[in-house]
Design a protein around this motif. Structure first.
Motif, PDB file in Angstrom:
ATOM      1  N   UNK A 169      -1.946   0.402  -7.444  1.00 54.85           N
ATOM      2  CA  UNK A 169      -0.731  -0.488  -7.928  1.00 54.85           C
ATOM      3  C   UNK A 169       0.027  -0.948  -6.462  1.00 54.85           C
ATOM      4  N   UNK A 170       0.067  -0.274  -5.559  1.00 52.35           N
ATOM      5  CA  UNK A 170       0.906  -0.593  -4.326  1.00 52.35           C
ATOM      6  C   UNK A 170       0.516  -2.147  -3.854  1.00 52.35           C
ATOM      7  N   UNK A 171      -1.046  -2.137  -3.776  1.00 53.70           N
ATOM      8  CA  UNK A 171      -1.502  -3.352  -3.137  1.00 53.70           C
ATOM      9  C   UNK A 171      -1.510  -4.340  -4.227  1.00 53.70           C
ATOM     10  N   UNK A 172      -1.485  -4.216  -5.758  1.00 49.30           N
ATOM     11  CA  UNK A 172      -1.753  -4.953  -6.736  1.00 49.30           C
ATOM     12  C   UNK A 172      -0.158  -5.775  -6.956  1.00 49.30           C
ATOM     13  N   UNK A 173       0.834  -4.958  -6.627  1.00 48.47           N
ATOM     14  CA  UNK A 173       2.200  -5.412  -6.625  1.00 48.47           C
ATOM     15  C   UNK A 173       2.498  -6.339  -5.583  1.00 48.47           C
ATOM     16  N   UNK A 174       1.562  -6.243  -4.525  1.00 41.61           N
ATOM     17  CA  UNK A 174       1.876  -7.193  -3.236  1.00 41.61           C
ATOM     18  C   UNK A 174       1.110  -8.331  -3.403  1.00 41.61           C
ATOM     19  N   UNK A 175       0.163  -8.431  -4.525  1.00 42.05           N
ATOM     20  CA  UNK A 175      -0.438  -9.967  -4.892  1.00 42.05           C
ATOM     21  C   UNK A 175      -1.791  -9.707  -4.152  1.00 42.05           C
ATOM     22  N   UNK A 176      -2.360  -8.656  -3.894  1.00 44.22           N
ATOM     23  CA  UNK A 176      -3.609  -8.688  -3.343  1.00 44.22           C
ATOM     24  C   UNK A 176      -4.571  -8.142  -4.205  1.00 44.22           C
ATOM     25  N   UNK A 177      -6.015  -8.495  -3.953  1.00 47.99           N
ATOM     26  CA  UNK A 177      -6.978  -7.687  -4.622  1.00 47.99           C
ATOM     27  C   UNK A 177      -6.887  -6.083  -4.306  1.00 47.99           C
ATOM     28  N   UNK A 178      -6.635  -5.411  -5.311  1.00 48.04           N
ATOM     29  CA  UNK A 178      -6.626  -3.889  -5.222  1.00 48.04           C
ATOM     30  C   UNK A 178      -7.455  -2.935  -5.116  1.00 48.04           C
ATOM     31  N   UNK A 179      -8.628  -3.158  -5.554  1.00 41.84           N
ATOM     32  CA  UNK A 179      -9.634  -2.126  -5.850  1.00 41.84           C
ATOM     33  C   UNK A 179      -9.998  -1.597  -4.431  1.00 41.84           C
ATOM     34  N   UNK A 199      -0.583  11.802  -3.204  1.00 44.03           N
ATOM     35  CA  UNK A 199       0.519  10.980  -3.358  1.00 44.03           C
ATOM     36  C   UNK A 199       1.061  10.387  -1.880  1.00 44.03           C
ATOM     37  N   UNK A 200       1.036  11.285  -0.952  1.00 46.59           N
ATOM     38  CA  UNK A 200       1.422  10.692   0.238  1.00 46.59           C
ATOM     39  C   UNK A 200       0.159   9.902   0.911  1.00 46.59           C
ATOM     40  N   UNK A 201      -1.066  10.235   0.683  1.00 48.20           N
ATOM     41  CA  UNK A 201      -2.057   9.228   1.197  1.00 48.20           C
ATOM     42  C   UNK A 201      -2.231   8.103   0.317  1.00 48.20           C
ATOM     43  N   UNK A 202      -2.045   8.081  -0.742  1.00 44.21           N
ATOM     44  CA  UNK A 202      -2.036   7.112  -1.755  1.00 44.21           C
ATOM     45  C   UNK A 202      -1.013   5.813  -1.240  1.00 44.21           C
ATOM     46  N   UNK A 203       0.202   6.433  -1.146  1.00 52.37           N
ATOM     47  CA  UNK A 203       1.291   5.416  -0.862  1.00 52.37           C
ATOM     48  C   UNK A 203       0.928   4.984   0.847  1.00 52.37           C
ATOM     49  N   UNK A 204       0.873   5.801   1.756  1.00 55.98           N
ATOM     50  CA  UNK A 204       0.495   5.395   3.160  1.00 55.98           C
ATOM     51  C   UNK A 204      -0.838   4.486   3.103  1.00 55.98           C
ATOM     52  N   UNK A 205      -1.605   4.669   2.386  1.00 58.35           N
ATOM     53  CA  UNK A 205      -2.963   3.712   2.663  1.00 58.35           C
ATOM     54  C   UNK A 205      -2.527   2.323   2.066  1.00 58.35           C
ATOM     55  N   UNK A 206      -1.948   2.240   0.504  1.00 58.36           N
ATOM     56  CA  UNK A 206      -1.395   1.049   0.149  1.00 58.36           C
ATOM     57  C   UNK A 206      -0.527   0.344   0.926  1.00 58.36           C
ATOM     58  N   UNK A 207       0.389   1.099   1.576  1.00 56.11           N
ATOM     59  CA  UNK A 207       1.257   0.230   2.430  1.00 56.11           C
ATOM     60  C   UNK A 207       0.728  -0.372   3.706  1.00 56.11           C
ATOM     61  N   UNK A 208      -0.356   0.499   4.350  1.00 59.51           N
ATOM     62  CA  UNK A 208      -1.084  -0.002   5.523  1.00 59.51           C
ATOM     63  C   UNK A 208      -1.903  -1.135   5.030  1.00 59.51           C
ATOM     64  N   UNK A 209      -2.739  -0.969   3.922  1.00 56.46           N
ATOM     65  CA  UNK A 209      -3.597  -2.070   3.530  1.00 56.46           C
ATOM     66  C   UNK A 209      -2.943  -3.474   3.438  1.00 56.46           C
ATOM     67  N   UNK A 210      -1.854  -3.353   2.634  1.00 62.29           N
ATOM     68  CA  UNK A 210      -1.082  -4.452   2.440  1.00 62.29           C
ATOM     69  C   UNK A 210      -0.482  -5.135   3.665  1.00 62.29           C
ATOM     70  N   UNK A 211      -0.221  -4.252   4.768  1.00 60.71           N
ATOM     71  CA  UNK A 211       0.451  -4.538   6.138  1.00 60.71           C
ATOM     72  C   UNK A 211      -0.765  -5.706   6.657  1.00 60.71           C
ATOM     73  N   UNK A 212      -1.953  -5.159   6.713  1.00 66.33           N
ATOM     74  CA  UNK A 212      -3.060  -5.884   7.350  1.00 66.33           C
ATOM     75  C   UNK A 212      -3.086  -7.186   6.722  1.00 66.33           C
ATOM     76  N   UNK A 213      -3.166  -7.184   5.179  1.00 64.29           N
ATOM     77  CA  UNK A 213      -3.473  -8.536   4.349  1.00 64.29           C
ATOM     78  C   UNK A 213      -2.191  -9.458   4.660  1.00 64.29           C
ATOM     79  N   UNK A 214      -1.025  -8.872   4.738  1.00 68.20           N
ATOM     80  CA  UNK A 214       0.205  -9.993   4.890  1.00 68.20           C
ATOM     81  C   UNK A 214       0.048 -10.541   6.269  1.00 68.20           C
ATOM     82  N   UNK A 215      -0.524  -9.862   7.164  1.00 73.21           N
ATOM     83  CA  UNK A 215      -0.614 -10.398   8.440  1.00 73.21           C
ATOM     84  C   UNK A 215      -1.894 -11.305   8.633  1.00 73.21           C
TER      85      UNK A 215
END
Length: 455
Positions: free
Chosen positions: A88-98, A154-170
């Motif tokens: 959900x974190x990555x999907x809400x950032x507009x990237x392919x989330x699977x 929950x912690x791993x899901x959130x941190x992983x989602x944030x980090x994954x989006x961080x790479x894609x945004x850049x």
């Protein structure tokens, strides 16, 4: 007061509940609900509180198979959580989330190792969890895939989602030509962020193993999750949950979604612990570590028939109201309320932003959950078994299933009857206001018609 709440209190609260982390938590956890319900069905089949049924199931050997299905669904809800939250974190950032969800799953497996003893069918311990070694003997310990691993997930899901989006945004990814099929290109897009994230969690695992001689999952369960579950599993924890849901609803904000999105992981962990106790001991009680405040306490005694447990007000509207407005609305809405849908009442009567009905609406769930808390604590009704039923399951039926006893069904019915008397003086006053308005309107219409006839 309404102005102060709307301008001062609610804005920071809504800012918090609308953060990316909270949205990922509440929307990501939704993916686990169907599998929790499926697992609950098999838990009921294995532990239906009818002696003849239980004996027949044991004699046929089916109980063991029902437990297998339970372990593969309800028993691994932390897996659904870690994948769903990152997704959900990555999907809400507009990237392919699977790929992000799968990266979170790999990371979740990575930071834990077996801790449960391995025993044979007779119960003899073949090897202890402590002696499994660094690589865990080639298997994954299911202990940490259920409620006990929920906060780590929950912690791993959130941190992983944030980090994954961080790479894609850049744009720190491998980009292939447009001619390459999308599924192949997406897998290469995930390569760099997934490699870095997995390496990070491997380092975390190594640090815990080297310095703490434990795992991150076990440490979080001991230091963070157990105290949080303890806080929720108290009378005052139940009261806070009970009051907050209708409090938000009173101002037109979906309180059930907000509160459940934050607190449900802990309540579901309590429920899963009760289910594991039932499977292991055949009964849930205080002596074997049973929890009173679970998701079922909120669903079946705090929001049953809808937030605010408004069935009492609807019964008054249908059978005792004098105003046409309340009688008509009650007749239209009693059927949806049987299936725990009461938004038409909240906005139709209305209850939202209606000071006349604020007191019963906010405090009826607290009374219901509080009395039920003590009823369980003092043995009037049994501990909840951990079974979770669909939220649309009608009352009394749901009470029987979550408690595994007719006593819980009867108690739930008694709580619903009690709501009528709690709402009665407030609903009667509201009805008298509407009735007076209708009479005044009728008189005004009659006077207007008489003047027209005279003219």
């Amino acid at each position: 007061m309404n102005e102060w709440i709307n301008n001062k209190l609610l804005p920071p609260i809504m800012k918090f509940v609308n953060t990316k982390a909270i949205n990922a938590l509440k929307d990501g956890m939704i993916y686990s609900i169907p599998f929790i319900i499926i697992g609950s069905i098999f838990l009921i089949l294995a532990n239906l509180p009818i002696p003849s049924w239980a004996a027949w199931m044991q004699s046929t050997g089916l109980t063991a198979y029902w437990n297998v299905a339970y372990n593969a669904s309800f028993g691994v809800m932390a897996i659904f959580a870690v994948v769903g939250i990152s997704y959900v974190w990555v999907r809400d950032d507009g990237f392919e989330p699977l790929a992000a969800g799968l990266t979170a799953l790999v990371s979740f497996f990575l930071v834990m190792r077996p801790s449960t003893n391995v025993a044979n069918a007779a119960g003899k311990v073949l090897i202890t969890g402590k002696n499994m070694g660094l690589f865990g003997g080639g298997y994954i310990d299911r202990t940490w895939l259920g409620g006990q691993g929920m906060i780590a997930a929950i912690i791993i899901g959130m941190l992983t989602g944030w980090a994954y989006s961080w790479f894609l945004k850049r744009n720190i990814t491998i980009k292939l030509p447009e001619q390459v099929p999308a599924n192949v290109a997406n897998s290469f897009v995930a390569l760099i962020p997934a490699s870095v994230i997995v390496t990070f969690w491997l380092i975390v695992y190594m640090c815990f193993d080297f310095f703490g001689h434990t795992t991150m999952t076990q440490w979080i369960y001991t230091v963070v999750q157990t105290p949080l579950q303890g806080l929720t599993d108290t009378f005052w924890g139940a009261m806070a949950i009970a009051v907050l849901v209708p409090f938000f609803w009173f101002f037109g904000v979906h309180g059930a979604v907000i509160v459940s999105g934050i607190i449900s992981p802990l309540l579901q962990a309590n429920a899963q612990a009760n289910a594991a106790i039932l499977k292991a001991h055949g009964v849930v009680n205080a002596s074997n570590g049973g929890h009173i405040v679970t998701q079922s306490l909120l669903d079946q005694f705090g929001t049953v028939t809808g937030s605010g447990v408004t069935i009492g007000s609807v019964i008054f509207m249908v059978f005792f109201a004098r105003s046409e407005q309340m009688r008509s609305l009650g007749k239209l809405k009693i059927a949806p309320m049987i299936f725990n849908i009461n938004e038409p009442i909240l906005f139709g009567m209305p209850i939202v932003m209606n000071p006349m009905l604020a007191i019963p609406f906010i405090f009826t769930p607290a009374i219901s959950m509080g009395l039920t808390y003590f009823a369980i604590k003092f043995g009037i009704i049994p501990y909840f078994t951990g079974v979770m039923v669909p939220w649309t399951t009608p009352a009394i039926i749901s009470g029987f299933f979550v408690g595994g006893s007719w006593k819980t069904a009867v108690w739930q019915a008694a709580m619903l009857v009690l709501t009528f008397f709690i709402y009665l003086p407030f609903a009667r006053k509201q009805d008298s206001i509407y009735y007076a308005e209708e009479k005044a309107n009728e008189k005004a219409d009659t006077t207007s018609n008489d003047k027209k006839v005279t003219a």
